[in-house]
Design a protein around this motif. Structure first.
Motif, PDB file in Angstrom:
ATOM      1  N   ARG A 244     -38.336  -3.943   8.777  1.00 14.65           N
ATOM      2  CA  ARG A 244     -37.034  -3.265   8.720  1.00 14.65           C
ATOM      3  C   ARG A 244     -36.886  -2.462  10.006  1.00 14.65           C
ATOM      4  O   ARG A 244     -37.730  -1.621  10.341  1.00 14.65           O
ATOM      5  N   ASP A 265     -28.989  -2.217  12.291  1.00 12.22           N
ATOM      6  CA  ASP A 265     -29.633  -2.160  10.982  1.00 12.22           C
ATOM      7  C   ASP A 265     -29.994  -3.590  10.598  1.00 12.22           C
ATOM      8  O   ASP A 265     -29.118  -4.399  10.258  1.00 12.22           O
ATOM      9  N   THR A 307     -23.247  -1.640  14.561  1.00  4.96           N
ATOM     10  CA  THR A 307     -22.037  -0.824  14.578  1.00  4.96           C
ATOM     11  C   THR A 307     -21.932  -0.103  15.912  1.00  4.96           C
ATOM     12  O   THR A 307     -22.880   0.575  16.337  1.00  4.96           O
ATOM     13  N   TRP A 382     -17.727   9.829  10.497  1.00  2.00           N
ATOM     14  CA  TRP A 382     -18.737   8.969   9.870  1.00  2.00           C
ATOM     15  C   TRP A 382     -20.153   9.304  10.314  1.00  2.00           C
ATOM     16  O   TRP A 382     -21.122   8.704   9.833  1.00  2.00           O
ATOM     17  N   GLY A 384     -23.778  11.199  10.854  1.00  3.77           N
ATOM     18  CA  GLY A 384     -24.697  11.971  10.040  1.00  3.77           C
ATOM     19  C   GLY A 384     -24.997  13.291  10.722  1.00  3.77           C
ATOM     20  O   GLY A 384     -24.164  13.860  11.448  1.00  3.77           O
ATOM     21  N   ASP A 390     -25.097   6.693  10.393  1.00  2.00           N
ATOM     22  CA  ASP A 390     -26.325   6.287   9.721  1.00  2.00           C
ATOM     23  C   ASP A 390     -26.091   4.962   8.991  1.00  2.00           C
ATOM     24  O   ASP A 390     -24.951   4.515   8.820  1.00  2.00           O
ATOM     25  N   PRO A 391     -27.167   4.279   8.563  1.00  2.00           N
ATOM     26  CA  PRO A 391     -27.027   2.927   8.003  1.00  2.00           C
ATOM     27  C   PRO A 391     -26.120   2.852   6.781  1.00  2.00           C
ATOM     28  O   PRO A 391     -25.302   1.930   6.669  1.00  2.00           O
ATOM     29  N   GLU A 392     -26.262   3.788   5.841  1.00  2.00           N
ATOM     30  CA  GLU A 392     -25.452   3.714   4.634  1.00  2.00           C
ATOM     31  C   GLU A 392     -23.968   3.887   4.953  1.00  2.00           C
ATOM     32  O   GLU A 392     -23.109   3.176   4.411  1.00  2.00           O
ATOM     33  N   ARG A 393     -23.640   4.828   5.831  1.00  2.00           N
ATOM     34  CA  ARG A 393     -22.234   5.041   6.185  1.00  2.00           C
ATOM     35  C   ARG A 393     -21.687   3.858   6.983  1.00  2.00           C
ATOM     36  O   ARG A 393     -20.498   3.521   6.868  1.00  2.00           O
ATOM     37  N   ARG A 395     -22.423   0.733   6.528  1.00  2.00           N
ATOM     38  CA  ARG A 395     -22.076  -0.336   5.596  1.00  2.00           C
ATOM     39  C   ARG A 395     -20.841   0.035   4.769  1.00  2.00           C
ATOM     40  O   ARG A 395     -20.042  -0.845   4.403  1.00  2.00           O
ATOM     41  N   ARG A 396     -20.672   1.308   4.450  1.00  2.00           N
ATOM     42  CA  ARG A 396     -19.444   1.718   3.767  1.00  2.00           C
ATOM     43  C   ARG A 396     -18.230   1.537   4.679  1.00  2.00           C
ATOM     44  O   ARG A 396     -17.153   1.125   4.235  1.00  2.00           O
ATOM     45  N   ASP A 399     -17.306  -2.084   4.684  1.00  2.00           N
ATOM     46  CA  ASP A 399     -16.549  -2.453   3.481  1.00  2.00           C
ATOM     47  C   ASP A 399     -15.093  -2.013   3.575  1.00  2.00           C
ATOM     48  O   ASP A 399     -14.188  -2.695   3.070  1.00  2.00           O
TER      49      ASP A 399
END
Length: 731
Positions: A244, A265, A307, A382, A384, A390-393, A395-396, A399
């Motif tokens: 990862r 990511d 990103t 967006w 952090g 950051d990775p989670e944001r 991907r959001r 979407d």
């Protein structure tokens, strides 16, 4: 029922290392078999490449802190074959032919052998040498081990464990061994990259990469000698590696007056499967040997997300409020290689002959979709805690863009399909006349290949390239025992090396955004070489050995990437295309000394290899050296072994060398010098319990590349130190 001695002899003929004139071998596990020319016990290593790095004349390459590819005596990785139990390893890499060794856990191996010359009974596409990984099998005394280990790398904890169980049954004629290994480690890598132009620095970027890597490996072997005249060995090996990767990159573009902040990511999966069956039978005075096998390698990178936010027209001030979303790239990449092979060998008295066929297929599928925003999206909304998404944001955010993605056709030019079939035959003799040993022989290999790629113009258009060629490979080895413990060896051989996979793909990629054109070349010829080797070995007594060797490689049709510029309209575009050069030379000499003080436990080992940077010509243009030609490399190790305590302090070094040729000599890419110090300690208790400790890269040696001059750095990565400790139980 076969006697254990007869079974051992047959298994050695069947599964052992063919005797070669120049072989250096390092023992990885205590159960390794006897009888190989050069052997040294080694501190245990996590991977096969770590073990190979301890042999003379070997330099390893890699990135992100992972040693992977092997260079032998100044020959680049493409010229070096990597084999598992004598059979060529498939490569999970979509571009290179040489297989990396980091995927093979050392716990599954008995030894690593580096053959520096060719013999007719072995695959000849190994100009620089062959690194052979020999898998474990059941020892005569049986085996039951369990090891637990832990430690720390630069990014966090390291932990893992190994188990092995082996038994010999039916009076030693049946052997079974199973082994499993697992390890997990976290690593932080700080990096820097730069692009240089005619007037100075055009672009620079800093990188902060976090890696979470897991390895899992398993091995099963069965060997059976049902009678004194027959034997059978079955092997199966599986290895999987998951990495990862989170990479945070800040790029300053001085030409375009912009700053880019990018997050990668990705999760990379690499797998290897190797299954083989080897059988032998005595037919009167003749020995018939047969082998068949299947091996495959896979590299998958599913759902990778990149990103990118940019700030344009700035004076390079860092203000997250001014960064706008540029694009998000989503990739799904898949590379697969599959090999089927079969061989038949017949030997009688001094003669040996055989045939071999191999069917190989390789394919790569790259899918990339680009999402671009329809409105202004700022990083400040967006980010952090750091001025980076950051990775989670990320991907959001992806979407939220919905179905606005468009396929990136330019990336699909990396797709290809390749089929390669080879057939080989050989005959050789091994004769001993007094103190003189001769091994003359000849090998013939024929290759048929079919490569299919794509050209991107107004759309994707398929392209196809086919080749067929044969190579005659005469060889002669000679050894002479001058007196007890003093032996001279010489070899004159012919070898070749096929181009890397992607270099042969007939593709054409036009990147209008970066004004770049890249092409493959299906008409590339295989590199051919005449090889001359000499070596003098002296063993004056137990624990003492000295050697000096010389080598010369005369290459024709070597492969290099020709880089240049082309004019399209009123714009200048960069171009890159693999081509054949005319002639190249690798030559040098090496020294090796081992000395152990009897009764004291102390020992010293020193090895050093020098290569002379001779000029070669491509269309009349002179160069100083070939890629991978290290002017000076070596290893100095101090060891101690007495009363259960064993230790080794090893220092390795390598001078700067060319890794890639640029458009001019000033643009050649160099790997800077390396200076690395490693420490290994172990203590074995009377109960069979064993403790060991490894402290790696104590000098914190970075990976550094520069263009032509050390003052023009191109890339730098710092990996930090790592510590690994474990306890093993022998039942």
């Amino acid at each position: 029922m076969a006697s254990p001695l007869a079974a051992a002899i047959l298994l050695l003929l069947l599964a052992g290392e063919p005797e070669a004139t120049f072989v250096d071998t390092i023992t990885v596990q205590e159960t390794a078999r006897p009888g190989v020319i050069e052997r040294e016990e080694a501190p245990e290593a996590a991977s096969a490449v770590e073990a190979a790095a301890r042999l003379p004349g070997v330099v390893v390459e890699g990135d992100l802190g992972e040693m992977d590819r092997v260079l032998v005596r100044g020959a680049e990785a493409r010229l070096v074959a990597t084999t598992l139990d004598g059979e060529r390893l498939p490569s999970p890499d979509g571009e290179a032919r040489s297989a990396g060794l980091s995927l093979i856990p050392a716990h599954l191996l008995e030894e690593v052998a580096v053959s520096k010359t060719l013999t007719p009974d072995r695959d000849a596409d190994a100009i620089g040498g062959t690194v052979d990984l020999v898998t474990r099998r059941a020892p005569e005394s049986g085996l039951s081990t369990l090891e637990l280990r832990g430690g720390a790398a630069s990014g966090g904890p390291l932990y893992g464990g190994d188990m092995a169980f082996g038994r010999r049954l039916l009076k030693g004629s049946l052997g079974m061994l199973g082994a499993v290994t697992a390890e997990s480690a976290e690593r932080d890598v700080d990096g820097f990259q730069a692009d240089w132009g005619d007037e100075g620095l055009d672009r620079s970027e800093t990188r902060d990469t976090t890696l979470d890597r897991e390895r899992l490996g398993a091995l099963a072997t069965f060997d059976l000698a049902p009678s004194e005249s027959s034997a059978l060995v079955l092997r199966g090996l599986f290895s999987r590696e998951r990495t990862r990767e989170l990479r945070r990159r800040v790029k300053d573009d001085f030409e375009e007056d912009l700053i880019e902040r990018e997050l990668k990511d990705a999760e990379l999966w690499r797998e290897l499967l190797a299954v083989s069956a080897n059988g032998s039978r005595l037919l009167g005075p003749a020995l018939l040997e047969a082998s068949v096998g299947y091996n495959a390698a896979v590299e998958r990178e599913p759902d990778r997300v990149d990103t990118s936010f940019v700030q344009e027209g700035v004076e390079f001030e860092d203000d997250p409020a001014l960064f706008l979303l540029d694009k998000i790239g989503v990739e799904d990449n898949d590379t697969r290689e599959r090999n089927l092979f079969a061989a038949l060998d017949l030997s009688r008295n001094v003669l040996k002959a055989g045939v071999k066929v191999r069917d190989k297929s390789k394919q790569r599928d790259v899918q990339m979709t680009l999402f671009r925003p329809g409105e202004e999206i700022y990083l400040r909304d967006w980010a952090g805690r750091e001025p980076m998404i950051d990775p989670e944001r990320a991907r959001r955010l992806l979407d939220s863009l919905g179905q606005t993605g468009q396929p990136a056709d330019v990336e699909e030019t990396a797709d290809y399909r390749a089929a390669e079939r080879t057939a080989a035959s050989y005959v050789q003799a091994e004769m001993r006349i007094g103190r003189l040993t001769l091994l003359p022989g000849i090998r013939y290999e024929h290759t048929w290949s079919d490569y299919r790629g794509f050209e991107l113009t107004t759309g994707l258009r398929p392209l196809r390239g086919e080749t067929s060629y044969g190579v005659w490979l005469p060889m002669l080895h000679a050894g002479f025992e001058l007196r007890q413990g003093l032996e001279a060896k010489a070899a004159l051989t012919r070898g070749f090396a096929r181009p890397d996979y992607f270099d042969l793909v007939p593709y054409r990629r036009v990147d209008a955004e970066d004004r770049e054109i890249e092409e493959g070349n299906a008409d590339l010829r295989a590199t051919r070489s005449w090889n001359l080797d000499g070596r003098l070995d002296w063993r004056p007594g137990p624990g003492r050995s000295f050697g000096i060797g010389v080598f010369h490689r005369e290459l024709t049709d070597f492969t290099f990437i020709r880089r240049g510029e082309v004019e399209i309209g009123d714009e200048t575009w960069d171009s890159a295309r693999p081509e054949n050069g005319e002639t190249g030379r690798l030559q040098g000499f090496e020294l090796l000394a081992r000395w152990r003080l009897p009764g004291e436990g102390f020992g010293v080992e020193a090895s050093s290899t020098w290569t002379r940077p001779l000029a070669w010509t491509a269309d009349g243009e002179k160069r100083l050296r070939l890629p991978g030609q290290v002017p000076w490399m070596g290893r100095l190790a101090l060891s101690y072994e007495r009363r259960g305590l064993a230790g080794e302090l090893a220092f390795t070094w390598a001078d700067p060398y060319v890794t890639e040729l640029g458009d001019t000599r000033e643009e050649d890419l160099f790997r800077d010098h390396r200076r690395r110090l490693d420490l290994a300690l172990s203590y074995t208790f009377a109960s069979g319990l064993r403790w060991r400790l490894e402290a790696l890269n104590l000098t914190d040696d970075p990976m550094r590349l520069y263009a032509g001059d050390p003052r023009r750095p191109v890339q730098s990565e710092s990996y930090g130190r790592s510590l690994r400790s474990g306890i093993s139980f022998h039942f």
